[in-house]
Motif scaffolding. Structure first.
Motif, short mmCIF file in Angstrom:
data_model
loop_
_atom_site.label_atom_id
_atom_site.label_comp_id
_atom_site.label_asym_id
_atom_site.label_seq_id
_atom_site.Cartn_x
_atom_site.Cartn_y
_atom_site.Cartn_z
N ILE A 1 21.70 -1.94 -17.68
CA ILE A 1 20.49 -1.58 -16.95
C ILE A 1 20.14 -0.13 -17.26
N VAL A 2 18.85 0.13 -17.46
CA VAL A 2 18.34 1.48 -17.66
C VAL A 2 17.27 1.74 -16.61
N GLY A 3 17.32 2.91 -15.96
CA GLY A 3 16.41 3.20 -14.86
C GLY A 3 15.26 4.12 -15.23
N TYR A 4 14.11 3.87 -14.60
CA TYR A 4 12.90 4.67 -14.78
C TYR A 4 12.22 4.89 -13.44
N ALA A 5 11.43 5.95 -13.36
CA ALA A 5 10.48 6.15 -12.27
C ALA A 5 9.09 6.02 -12.85
N ALA A 6 8.31 5.06 -12.34
CA ALA A 6 6.91 4.89 -12.74
C ALA A 6 6.09 5.76 -11.79
N TYR A 7 5.67 6.92 -12.26
CA TYR A 7 5.24 7.96 -11.35
C TYR A 7 3.75 8.27 -11.39
N HIS B 1 0.80 -1.21 0.00
CA HIS B 1 0.00 0.00 0.00
C HIS B 1 0.84 1.27 0.00
N ALA B 2 2.00 1.22 0.62
CA ALA B 2 2.83 2.43 0.69
C ALA B 2 3.32 2.88 -0.68
N ASN B 3 3.39 1.97 -1.65
CA ASN B 3 3.83 2.31 -2.99
C ASN B 3 2.67 2.60 -3.92
N ASN C 1 9.79 10.96 1.87
CA ASN C 1 9.45 10.30 0.61
C ASN C 1 10.39 10.77 -0.50
N THR C 2 10.67 12.07 -0.54
CA THR C 2 11.58 12.60 -1.55
C THR C 2 12.98 12.00 -1.38
N ALA C 3 13.46 11.93 -0.15
CA ALA C 3 14.78 11.35 0.10
C ALA C 3 14.82 9.88 -0.35
N PHE C 4 13.76 9.14 -0.06
CA PHE C 4 13.69 7.74 -0.52
C PHE C 4 13.79 7.67 -2.04
N LEU C 5 13.01 8.50 -2.73
CA LEU C 5 13.02 8.48 -4.19
C LEU C 5 14.42 8.75 -4.74
N GLN C 6 15.10 9.71 -4.15
CA GLN C 6 16.45 10.04 -4.63
C GLN C 6 17.43 8.92 -4.36
N ASP C 7 17.31 8.28 -3.19
CA ASP C 7 18.23 7.18 -2.87
C ASP C 7 17.96 5.95 -3.73
N ALA D 1 12.15 -0.03 -13.22
CA ALA D 1 11.32 1.13 -12.87
C ALA D 1 10.87 1.03 -11.42
N PHE D 2 11.12 2.07 -10.64
CA PHE D 2 10.63 2.08 -9.27
C PHE D 2 9.32 2.86 -9.20
N MET D 3 8.40 2.37 -8.40
CA MET D 3 7.07 2.96 -8.27
C MET D 3 7.18 4.21 -7.40
N ALA D 4 6.86 5.35 -7.98
CA ALA D 4 7.18 6.64 -7.37
C ALA D 4 5.95 7.52 -7.25
N LYS D 5 5.66 7.93 -6.03
CA LYS D 5 4.55 8.85 -5.77
C LYS D 5 5.09 10.21 -5.41
#
Length: 288
Positions: free
Chosen positions: A87-93, A3-5, A63-69, A35-39
């Motif tokens: 590897i290629v990174g994405y934020a699924a926002y 739920h937190a994501n 939350n912002t610090a988590f996203l950056q880390d 891709a990390f799930m980003a709110k």
């Protein structure tokens, strides 16, 4: 991943609208998209299960610090991975309209995928679909609640998915969910009939894999920081310990999350926060 994501809300219509890419990277045929799930960080809408001891404003900043880390961790995995294609990174926002927040907040090299669906399983499947649409040979969805996740787990995921034959990678969470799921094909069945935000998620996901005959490579269990117990464990992991000592202890040791450590250090210097957290933590300095 629980739920937190979760990204709750209405979806965009069509792939031409739903995919936005910042600093786009051209995928090679063998590359793995993670891709990390980003709110987006908004008081009262991000990391609310950490209130108290945090205030809604502090939870949003955390939350912002988590996203950056987490973004830094994906980029570190991309740098250190020896997997062919890389590897290629994405934020699924989400929510829609928050793209500018992520462009300001995340480092260069992280692409953006808008992933806003009413059902969390649909968020994940949509993200997987979009990663494959960008030309990657494997797709991974990752939570944003585990800022100290060992980078080695991400590298191991990409290597496992680079092996011949269809397969999945699952990173189970200590609460019964999962922090990571990797696929070589967009198997819709992996997201069907799942009791999201419960302790049954990882078990049911493994059942879906068995039903379609999909081999699953399992990563070590890790944890989500989505409640006070997780925050307590995070603080313990961020206690002062030299990087050299961490390396001697092995690659599966927690990654030092610098942005999160700096924020928590700042919180612990606040008399008001110390008063609120006194029953939960010992106030000791962190290495930022």
């Amino acid at each position: 991943m629980d739920h937190a994501n979760r990204l709750n809300g209405k979806s965009a219509n069509g792939k031409s609208v739903s995919l936005s890419v910042s600093n786009p990277t051209i995928a090679t045929p063998e590359s793995c998209g993670i891709a990390f799930m980003a709110k987006a960080s908004a008081p009262g809408r991000a990391k609310t299960r950490l209130v108290p001891p945090l205030t809604f404003e502090e939870a949003a900043v955390l939350n912002t610090a988590f996203l950056q880390d987490v973004a830094d961790n994906v980029l570190l995995a991309a740098r250190d991975s020896e997997c062919r294609g890389g590897i290629v990174g994405y934020a699924a926002y989400g929510p829609p309209g928050s793209e500018d927040f992520f462009r300001r907040t995340l480092p260069d090299g992280i692409g953006l995928i808008e992933a806003w669906r009413q059902n969390f399983g649909d968020c994940l499947l949509h993200t997987i679909d979009e990663i494959f649409a960008r030309g990657h040979s494997s797709a991974v969805v990752l939570n944003s609640d585990s800022p100290t996740l060992p980078t080695a787990f991400l590298i191991e995921t990409a290597a496992a998915l680079a092996q011949p034959g269809d397969r999945a990678v699952l990173g189970p969470s200590s609460d019964g969910g999962y922090y990571l799921l990797g696929l070589k094909a967009a198997h819709r069945h992996m997201f069907e009939n799942i009791a999201w935000s419960t302790e049954q998620v990882a078990k049911q996901t493994l059942e879906r894999a068995r039903e379609i005959g999909l081999d699953v490579h399992r990563l070590p269990v890790w944890y989500d920081v989505d409640d006070v117990d997780g925050l307590r464990r995070l603080r313990a992991e961020l206690s002062d310990r030299p990087d050299a000592e961490r390396r001697r202890l092995g690659s599966n040791q927690p990654r030092h999350a610098a942005n999160t450590a700096a924020l928590m250090n700042s919180l612990w210097r606040s008399h008001d926060f110390n008063r609120r957290a006194a029953v939960l933590f010992e106030a000791e300095p962190l290495r930022a």
